[in-house]
Design a protein around this motif. Structure first.
Motif, PDB file in Angstrom:
ATOM      1  N   LYS A 160       0.822  -1.208   0.000  1.00 21.65           N
ATOM      2  CA  LYS A 160       0.000   0.000   0.000  1.00 21.65           C
ATOM      3  C   LYS A 160       0.856   1.258   0.000  1.00 21.65           C
ATOM      4  N   ALA A 161       2.095   1.141   0.443  1.00 22.60           N
ATOM      5  CA  ALA A 161       2.994   2.289   0.406  1.00 22.60           C
ATOM      6  C   ALA A 161       3.393   2.635  -1.023  1.00 22.60           C
ATOM      7  N   THR A 162       3.372   1.656  -1.920  1.00 22.02           N
ATOM      8  CA  THR A 162       3.709   1.915  -3.320  1.00 22.02           C
ATOM      9  C   THR A 162       2.469   2.125  -4.173  1.00 22.02           C
ATOM     10  N   ASP A 163       1.321   1.591  -3.709  1.00 20.67           N
ATOM     11  CA  ASP A 163       0.069   1.709  -4.453  1.00 20.67           C
ATOM     12  C   ASP A 163      -1.074   1.625  -3.453  1.00 20.67           C
ATOM     13  N   ASP A 164      -1.791   2.733  -3.250  1.00 27.68           N
ATOM     14  CA  ASP A 164      -2.838   2.751  -2.225  1.00 27.68           C
ATOM     15  C   ASP A 164      -4.033   1.872  -2.573  1.00 27.68           C
ATOM     16  N   LYS A 165      -4.078   1.342  -3.790  1.00 23.63           N
ATOM     17  CA  LYS A 165      -5.161   0.431  -4.191  1.00 23.63           C
ATOM     18  C   LYS A 165      -4.766  -1.044  -4.034  1.00 23.63           C
ATOM     19  N   MET A 166      -3.573  -1.283  -3.548  1.00 26.40           N
ATOM     20  CA  MET A 166      -3.089  -2.654  -3.405  1.00 26.40           C
ATOM     21  C   MET A 166      -3.916  -3.412  -2.372  1.00 26.40           C
ATOM     22  N   THR A 167      -4.219  -4.667  -2.651  1.00 29.69           N
ATOM     23  CA  THR A 167      -4.991  -5.518  -1.753  1.00 29.69           C
ATOM     24  C   THR A 167      -4.203  -6.789  -1.431  1.00 29.69           C
ATOM     25  N   PRO A 168      -4.551  -7.489  -0.349  1.00 34.51           N
ATOM     26  CA  PRO A 168      -3.903  -8.771  -0.059  1.00 34.51           C
ATOM     27  C   PRO A 168      -4.057  -9.762  -1.210  1.00 34.51           C
ATOM     28  N   GLU A 169      -5.240  -9.742  -1.838  1.00 34.75           N
ATOM     29  CA  GLU A 169      -5.472 -10.653  -2.955  1.00 34.75           C
ATOM     30  C   GLU A 169      -4.523 -10.358  -4.113  1.00 34.75           C
ATOM     31  N   LEU A 177      -1.546  -8.992  -3.860  1.00 31.51           N
ATOM     32  CA  LEU A 177      -0.219  -9.418  -3.449  1.00 31.51           C
ATOM     33  C   LEU A 177      -0.050 -10.927  -3.587  1.00 31.51           C
ATOM     34  N   PHE A 178      -1.082 -11.693  -3.213  1.00 32.90           N
ATOM     35  CA  PHE A 178      -1.036 -13.137  -3.408  1.00 32.90           C
ATOM     36  C   PHE A 178      -0.883 -13.486  -4.880  1.00 32.90           C
ATOM     37  N   SER A 179      -1.671 -12.797  -5.713  1.00 33.21           N
ATOM     38  CA  SER A 179      -1.614 -13.053  -7.155  1.00 33.21           C
ATOM     39  C   SER A 179      -0.233 -12.740  -7.714  1.00 33.21           C
ATOM     40  N   ASN A 180       0.324 -11.603  -7.330  1.00 41.68           N
ATOM     41  CA  ASN A 180       1.666 -11.232  -7.793  1.00 41.68           C
ATOM     42  C   ASN A 180       2.704 -12.276  -7.371  1.00 41.68           C
ATOM     43  N   GLY A 238      -6.552 -20.312  11.460  1.00 39.97           N
ATOM     44  CA  GLY A 238      -7.737 -20.683  10.699  1.00 39.97           C
ATOM     45  C   GLY A 238      -8.292 -22.012  11.162  1.00 39.97           C
ATOM     46  N   GLU A 239      -9.146 -22.601  10.335  1.00 38.25           N
ATOM     47  CA  GLU A 239      -9.734 -23.890  10.662  1.00 38.25           C
ATOM     48  C   GLU A 239      -8.665 -24.967  10.664  1.00 38.25           C
ATOM     49  N   ASN A 240      -8.887 -25.997  11.487  1.00 37.84           N
ATOM     50  CA  ASN A 240      -7.953 -27.129  11.585  1.00 37.84           C
ATOM     51  C   ASN A 240      -6.538 -26.677  11.946  1.00 37.84           C
ATOM     52  N   ASN A 241      -6.457 -25.599  12.743  1.00 37.13           N
ATOM     53  CA  ASN A 241      -5.175 -25.083  13.222  1.00 37.13           C
ATOM     54  C   ASN A 241      -4.233 -24.648  12.103  1.00 37.13           C
ATOM     55  N   GLN A 242      -4.768 -24.314  10.954  1.00 38.01           N
ATOM     56  CA  GLN A 242      -3.940 -23.814   9.867  1.00 38.01           C
ATOM     57  C   GLN A 242      -3.643 -22.337  10.083  1.00 38.01           C
ATOM     58  N   ARG A 243      -2.406 -21.967   9.779  1.00 40.37           N
ATOM     59  CA  ARG A 243      -1.993 -20.569   9.899  1.00 40.37           C
ATOM     60  C   ARG A 243      -2.275 -19.872   8.573  1.00 40.37           C
ATOM     61  N   ILE A 244      -3.005 -18.770   8.647  1.00 43.43           N
ATOM     62  CA  ILE A 244      -3.403 -18.028   7.451  1.00 43.43           C
ATOM     63  C   ILE A 244      -2.666 -16.695   7.417  1.00 43.43           C
ATOM     64  N   LEU A 245      -2.038 -16.426   6.314  1.00 39.88           N
ATOM     65  CA  LEU A 245      -1.268 -15.181   6.163  1.00 39.88           C
ATOM     66  C   LEU A 245      -2.094 -14.118   5.467  1.00 39.88           C
ATOM     67  N   THR A 246      -2.185 -12.952   6.080  1.00 41.13           N
ATOM     68  CA  THR A 246      -2.744 -11.775   5.429  1.00 41.13           C
ATOM     69  C   THR A 246      -1.579 -10.870   5.037  1.00 41.13           C
ATOM     70  N   PRO A 247      -1.247 -10.776   3.754  1.00 30.06           N
ATOM     71  CA  PRO A 247      -0.035 -10.058   3.358  1.00 30.06           C
ATOM     72  C   PRO A 247      -0.207  -8.552   3.357  1.00 30.06           C
ATOM     73  N   GLY A 248       0.900  -7.870   3.662  1.00 31.58           N
ATOM     74  CA  GLY A 248       0.932  -6.416   3.574  1.00 31.58           C
ATOM     75  C   GLY A 248       1.923  -5.927   2.544  1.00 31.58           C
ATOM     76  N   SER A 249       2.878  -6.793   2.148  1.00 36.81           N
ATOM     77  CA  SER A 249       3.857  -6.391   1.142  1.00 36.81           C
ATOM     78  C   SER A 249       4.449  -7.617   0.473  1.00 36.81           C
ATOM     79  N   LEU A 250       4.913  -7.416  -0.743  1.00 37.70           N
ATOM     80  CA  LEU A 250       5.638  -8.434  -1.494  1.00 37.70           C
ATOM     81  C   LEU A 250       6.964  -7.826  -1.900  1.00 37.70           C
ATOM     82  N   MET A 251       8.067  -8.543  -1.633  1.00 33.07           N
ATOM     83  CA  MET A 251       9.396  -8.017  -1.909  1.00 33.07           C
ATOM     84  C   MET A 251      10.212  -9.014  -2.707  1.00 33.07           C
TER      85      MET A 251
END
Length: 234
Positions: A135-144, A146-149, A201-214
């Motif tokens: 979001k620091a490079t693009d205020d429209k950036m979303t976690p989705e 970042l995952f796609s990238n 998350g469910e079944n003790n899975q760890r879910i990542l919500t991304p804020g940046s991709l480097m």
């Protein structure tokens, strides 16, 4: 899900931080079907299919070992920007210097990114190139987004012919996932890091919500050209 504003960004000019990722260890996270989990990793090093060999020379027209003037010329050529769009960013601790430029759609459809070119302490030549999306490079950036990238870039690197014994994917590290790490025949390294916050998350899975991709391209991750105190000085 919105990105968390409090996530700390790794400074792109930090060579030590990037080099440390080369040695990061961990096991792959379990994957589920949650849309906000990282995309499933490739089969691993044994699944790399390529008839070519990776060659990490720098980024686009900017090559490792070239001068600041040459890199400025490469930036204007590669991105069609004027000289005043390039800013300087010193790193007082490492005593290096970076040239930084913001580039829209560096990855097609991936949003605006920031590209940083780092010059060594002694050589004054290009030793690292870093790219950041957030979001620091693009205020429209979303976690989705970042995952796609990260998925697009990881698939690209897995097909580039990096040395199989150096390839690692989906390894948990502090505040994120090491999506890809690999070196070429000359030990020049590419590192892709998805950084954010984990939740349960469910079944003790760890879910990542991304804020940046480097993304890091490093000429010498083991002995980077940065300032170090002489042995025995303290």
């Amino acid at each position: 899900m919105k990105a968390t504003a409090s996530i700390n960004r790794i400074k792109l000019a930090g060579v030590v931080v990037a080099a440390a990722l080369l040695a990061s260890q961990g096991s792959a996270l379990s994957q589920g079907t949650k849309k906000d989990q990282p995309p499933a990793p490739p089969a691993g090093a044994s699944g790399v299919m390529s008839t070519s060999s990776a060659n990490v020379e720098g980024f686009r027209s900017a090559k490792f070992g070239t001068s600041e003037a040459d890199v400025k010329a490469a930036i204007t050529k590669d991105f069609g920007v004027k000289a005043d769009a390039i800013r300087e960013q010193p790193n007082a601790g490492e005593r290096t210097k970076a040239l930084v430029v913001k580039v829209p759609d560096l990855l097609p459809g991936g949003g605006a990114a920031e590209v940083s070119y780092v010059f060594g302490y002694q050589s004054k030549k290009l030793i690292q190139v870093s790219v950041s999306w957030s979001k620091a490079t693009d205020d429209k950036m979303t976690p989705e987004q970042l995952f796609s990238n990260s998925s697009v870039l990881r698939s690209h690197f897995m097909s580039e012919g990096f040395r199989p014994d150096t390839v690692a994917t989906n390894m948990p590290i502090n505040n994120g996932l090491l999506m890809f790490r690999g070196s070429d025949a000359k030990d020049r390294t590419a590192i892709l890091l998805l950084q954010g916050t984990f939740s349960q998350g469910e079944n003790n899975q760890r879910i990542l919500t991304p804020g940046s991709l480097m993304l890091f391209y490093i000429a010498d991750a083991k002995t980077p050209d940065i300032y170090r105190l002489p042995p025995g000085s303290f």
